[in-house]
Design an enzyme around this catalytic site. Structure first.
Site, PDB file in Angstrom:
ATOM      1  N   SER A 136       0.398  -0.427  -0.045  1.00 59.33           N
ATOM      2  CA  SER A 136      -0.141  -0.121   0.350  1.00 59.33           C
ATOM      3  C   SER A 136       1.200   1.159  -0.586  1.00 59.33           C
ATOM      4  CB  SER A 136      -1.115   0.119   0.815  1.00 59.33           C
ATOM      5  OG  SER A 136      -1.764   1.101   1.322  1.00 59.33           O
ATOM      6  N   ASP A 289      -9.228  -6.217  -4.164  1.00 56.77           N
ATOM      7  CA  ASP A 289      -8.446  -5.697  -3.919  1.00 56.77           C
ATOM      8  C   ASP A 289      -9.274  -4.602  -4.573  1.00 56.77           C
ATOM      9  OD1 ASP A 289      -7.482  -3.454  -2.621  1.00 56.77           O
ATOM     10  OD2 ASP A 289      -5.605  -3.818  -3.009  1.00 56.77           O
ATOM     11  N   HIS A 318      -8.566  -5.381   0.966  1.00 58.05           N
ATOM     12  CA  HIS A 318      -6.996  -4.470   0.408  1.00 58.05           C
ATOM     13  C   HIS A 318      -5.847  -5.235   1.978  1.00 58.05           C
ATOM     14  CE1 HIS A 318      -3.998  -1.814  -0.364  1.00 58.05           C
ATOM     15  NE2 HIS A 318      -4.037  -0.941   0.530  1.00 58.05           N
TER      16      HIS A 318
END
Length: 338
Positions: A136, A289, A318
């Site tokens: 991320s 995600d 995610h």
């Protein structure tokens, strides 16, 4: 034992947007010991509200008897500037005024973070990073670092991240900042400004971290239920939980940091920028995600020379990169064997 450290930069630090930090500090942890030739460095880049101790939030990958363990590796993780966990942020004292920065804290981009990491790397006498890992926001740092300093990174592992932050992701972040702005206390220069707004922001963010199927499975409603749903209390609980450990200024700063990410800025096309990466690279995506959809990881793998792409099937969306440790470990082991 995980060791805590502070790196102090006492010279002015030029930011990408043209502003300066007169000085700054980076809070970081190390786990394990550097070997004689300093070839066993595993540098972990933390995600959005993560701290500098990856054995806390990535304990399925980092730690004793894990894939990246302190018996073999020197594991380092740095709290990004602007974050709440020890590095210089909006609650730190501005040396020019003697008062906390509060709303005057400058924009910190992903590229600024990497430049700060480079100062620390050189200060530690580390010439090569054997493994650079990030998911991320951490993956954005890792990809930028591998592009900016390709000769430093030997192995690159990217989870649920992208090469340029999408309009979809920026829209989610702006919506969260709107929630903070709607809190009347956000206009004040106090440590607890925007706390109630940040609760709402966190609840909004959760919708992008998980998905329809995750909520159906983990927050299901009881038969005949008309009120007081699990999904409702879950949203409230997560907002209150974050307020106990974070501040709205850092939340604001890091959402802006997300939005700034673009490895191609000033470097030609995306293909040209990612083509600079020299590290042996593994990119991992999560099927469900919705914030960083797998197509973004496929782009990374397509343009990074020789990169391998693997996709993990998970219902956690995610957040899968923070949960699916067994599968991620097997994927990485297979990649290393190949």
């Amino acid at each position: 034992m995980v060791k805590n450290h502070v790196f102090k930069c006492n010279t002015p630090f030029h930011l990408e947007n043209g502003e300066w930090l007169q000085e700054f500090e980076l809070s970081y942890t190390t786990y394990g010991e550097l070997n004689e030739d300093r070839s066993n460095v595993v540098w972990v880049c933390h995600a959005f509200t993560g701290n500098a101790n990856p054995s806390d939030w990535w304990n399925g990958l980092i730690g004793e008897r894990r894939l990246f363990n302190p018996a073999q590796h020197f594991i380092i993780c740095v709290n990004v500037p602007g974050s709440h966990y020890g590095s210089t942020n909006a609650l730190s004292i501005n040396p020019a005024t003697g008062q906390p920065y509060f709303h005057t804290f400058p924009l910190i981009t992903i590229r600024d973070v990497v430049n700060a990491f480079e100062l620390l790397r050189k200060d530690l006498g580390i010439e090569k990073v054997n493994y650079l890992l990030g998911g991320s926001l951490g993956g954005q740092q890792a990809s930028e670092w591998a592009v900016a300093h390709p000769d430093v990174i030997e192995h690159l592992i990217l989870f649920s991240t992208n090469a340029i932050h999408s309009p979809w992701g920026i829209a989610f972040n702006e919506t969260q900042r709107m929630a903070i702005e709607s809190d009347p206390t956000w206009e004040t220069s106090t440590e607890d400004a925007g706390r109630e707004g940040m609760k709402v922001a966190r609840a909004i963010a959760l919708l992008s971290y998980r998905n329809y199927y995750t909520y159906n499975r983990t927050q299901s409603r009881d038969e005949g239920q008309m009120d007081f749903f699990r999904a409702s209390t879950y949203q409230t609980y997560q907002g209150e939980k974050l307020v106990r450990r974070f501040n709205a200024y850092s939340y604001w700063t890091l959402t802006k940091m997300f939005d700034s990410h673009d490895v191609s800025r000033g470097r030609g096309s995306l293909e040209e920028a990612l083509g600079r990466v020299e590290a042996r690279t593994l990119v991992i995506g999560i099927t469900t995600d919705i914030l960083f959809p797998p197509e973004e990881q496929r782009i990374l793998a397509k343009f990074i020379p020789g990169a391998t792409y693997k996709e993990i099937d998970s219902t956690y969306g995610h957040d899968g990169f923070l949960i699916e440790f067994e599968t991620m470990t097997e994927v990485i082991k297979e990649w290393l064997r190949s």
